[in-house]
Every structure is written in C-alpha cells, then in structure tokens.
Design an enzyme around this catalytic site. Structure first.
Site, PDB file in Angstrom:
ATOM      1  N   LEU A 154       0.684  -1.264   0.064  1.00  0.00           N
ATOM      2  CA  LEU A 154      -0.022   0.153  -0.089  1.00  0.00           C
ATOM      3  C   LEU A 154       0.753   1.326  -0.002  1.00  0.00           C
ATOM      4  O   LEU A 154       0.280   2.334  -0.143  1.00  0.00           O
ATOM      5  CB  LEU A 154      -0.885   0.026   1.154  1.00  0.00           C
ATOM      6  CG  LEU A 154      -2.002  -1.296   1.231  1.00  0.00           C
ATOM      7  CD1 LEU A 154      -2.590  -1.055   2.862  1.00  0.00           C
ATOM      8  CD2 LEU A 154      -2.962  -1.206   0.136  1.00  0.00           C
ATOM      9  N   ASP A 155       2.130   1.101   0.050  1.00  0.00           N
ATOM     10  CA  ASP A 155       3.124   2.349   0.438  1.00  0.00           C
ATOM     11  C   ASP A 155       3.166   2.782  -0.994  1.00  0.00           C
ATOM     12  O   ASP A 155       3.580   2.315  -2.121  1.00  0.00           O
ATOM     13  CB  ASP A 155       4.598   1.764   0.769  1.00  0.00           C
ATOM     14  CG  ASP A 155       5.281   3.102   1.317  1.00  0.00           C
ATOM     15  OD1 ASP A 155       5.345   3.487   2.017  1.00  0.00           O
ATOM     16  OD2 ASP A 155       5.919   3.283  -0.007  1.00  0.00           O
ATOM     17  N   LEU A 156       3.016   4.523  -1.067  1.00  0.00           N
ATOM     18  CA  LEU A 156       3.028   4.900  -2.347  1.00  0.00           C
ATOM     19  C   LEU A 156       4.416   4.924  -2.965  1.00  0.00           C
ATOM     20  O   LEU A 156       4.882   4.896  -4.279  1.00  0.00           O
ATOM     21  CB  LEU A 156       2.495   6.410  -2.193  1.00  0.00           C
ATOM     22  CG  LEU A 156       1.194   6.625  -2.194  1.00  0.00           C
ATOM     23  CD1 LEU A 156       0.535   8.120  -1.888  1.00  0.00           C
ATOM     24  CD2 LEU A 156       0.371   6.159  -3.076  1.00  0.00           C
TER      25      LEU A 156
END
Length: 209
Positions: A154-156
């Site tokens: 989920l980390d951009l």
C-alpha cells in the site's frame, strides 16, 4: 556485508532488481532497537499525516509531558485530553493513542510478546488499534522488529518504485506490487528498501524512465 545473501537472491531471481541494486549500491537498511514497542507505535500515530518537522515538534511536546520520555500506557491513560491537546495532538490522535494504551494495558494487543508472533499475526494484532492499519503495522514489522520479508504493497513509494523500475504506465497497484514482488521472498523487506532508495536515485536521473 549483512545483506549479501539478500542481495544475491534478489539479483538472481529478478533482472530488474539486479539493475536496481546496481544503481543504489550497498544496502544500509537498519531497524530501530532503542525504546519500547509501545513508544514506537505511539510515535507512528503522532507522525501520521504531518510533515516531519511539525510531527517532530508535537512528538517532543508529547514526551515533555512525561519528563522528556515516552509515557507508559497507564500514564497516558491518566493524562487529560486538555493536556494532550495543549501539546498539539488532535482529538482524533488522542483517541488513537488512548485506544493503543488501553489495549496494551489490557493485553488485548500483546506488544511485549509481539516478537513471538509471525508477520500475519503481528499485523492482525496491531491492526486492532484504532488508527493503526496494515501499512503502519507493516512499517512496524520492518523498522522496529527487523522482519526480513515484508512488502508494504500500500506504500506509495513502493508503488512508484515498481512503476519506475518496471516501466509501468502508472503507479503499480497493490496487486501488481505483490505479484511482481513474489520472487523476492524471503527478502522483500530488503527489496522494499532498495525500491525506496531507487525512487530517490531515479529523481536524480540515474536510470532511464
């Protein structure tokens, strides 16, 4: 080098990661062992959705309430909302911190024993706390517990790193991150560190688009 095995694995299973490692260079990943697990989760809550400078100021004021140290769960629960608000904490974050403290005090979230849980168990336990989602739990596993095989899909920054390294037309989706990253196991934490650093290097124009 402590990550020689990880680097050898990543470069053997994925030619793109081979290039990423070559661009970034030696692995300098390290987890933070000082302080307590409770302090680490509380810090992550304080820092949510704030710039580093603003969050650091509020975090220092928060610790100043307890003699320039992190509070114990019972101390936090005994502190009034007004006092916490005066330190710069929002009502929402005060609620999150109180929920964390109450769950740790009651052992609903067994932070003292979380090292004994596997990654999925630790993520499930931490995610019971209001304001602590999957991403925050994964970052805790990586940078607090030093778990070697965590991929924060989920980390951009990770999504951007995959996009840049693999030439995708848009940010990688969480599903794409997981699929592309599957061969990196059991060293997906190290691969993630390389992707974060690669984004930094890419911004400097060192490896194509």
């Amino acid at each position: 080098m402590p990550y020689d095995d990880a680097i050898a694995h990543l470069q053997a299973v994925d030619p793109v990661m081979h290039a990423v490692v070559d661009v970034v260079g030696p692995c300098a990943f390290a987890h933070r062992a000082e302080g307590t697990h409770f302090e680490a989760v509380a810090r992550s809550i304080v820092y949510q959705q704030l710039s580093g400078k603003a969050a650091g100021t509020i975090h220092r004021r928060f610790h100043a309430l307890y003699g320039d140290r992190a509070p114990e769960p019972a101390e936090l629960l005994a502190t009034s909302d007004e006092t916490l608000r005066a330190a710069g904490l929002s009502r929402q974050k005060i609620g999150y911190l109180r929920d964390l403290a109450a769950r740790v005090a009651s052992r609903d979230v067994p932070l003292d024993d979380i090292d004994a849980l596997d990654d999925d168990g630790a993520i499930a336990a931490l995610s019971r706390v209001k304001g602590v989602g999957r991403w925050t739990a994964q970052i805790f596993l990586m940078f607090r517990l030093g778990r070697p095989d965590v991929l924060p899909e989920l980390d951009l920054g990770i999504q951007r790193g995959v996009q840049l390294a693999y030439g995708l037309p848009a940010l990688a989706t969480p599903r794409e991150v997981q699929a592309i990253g599957a061969p990196w196991a059991p060293w997906r934490t190290v691969a993630s560190w390389y992707l974060w650093r690669f984004v930094d290097e890419q911004n400097g124009g060192q490896l194509g688009d």
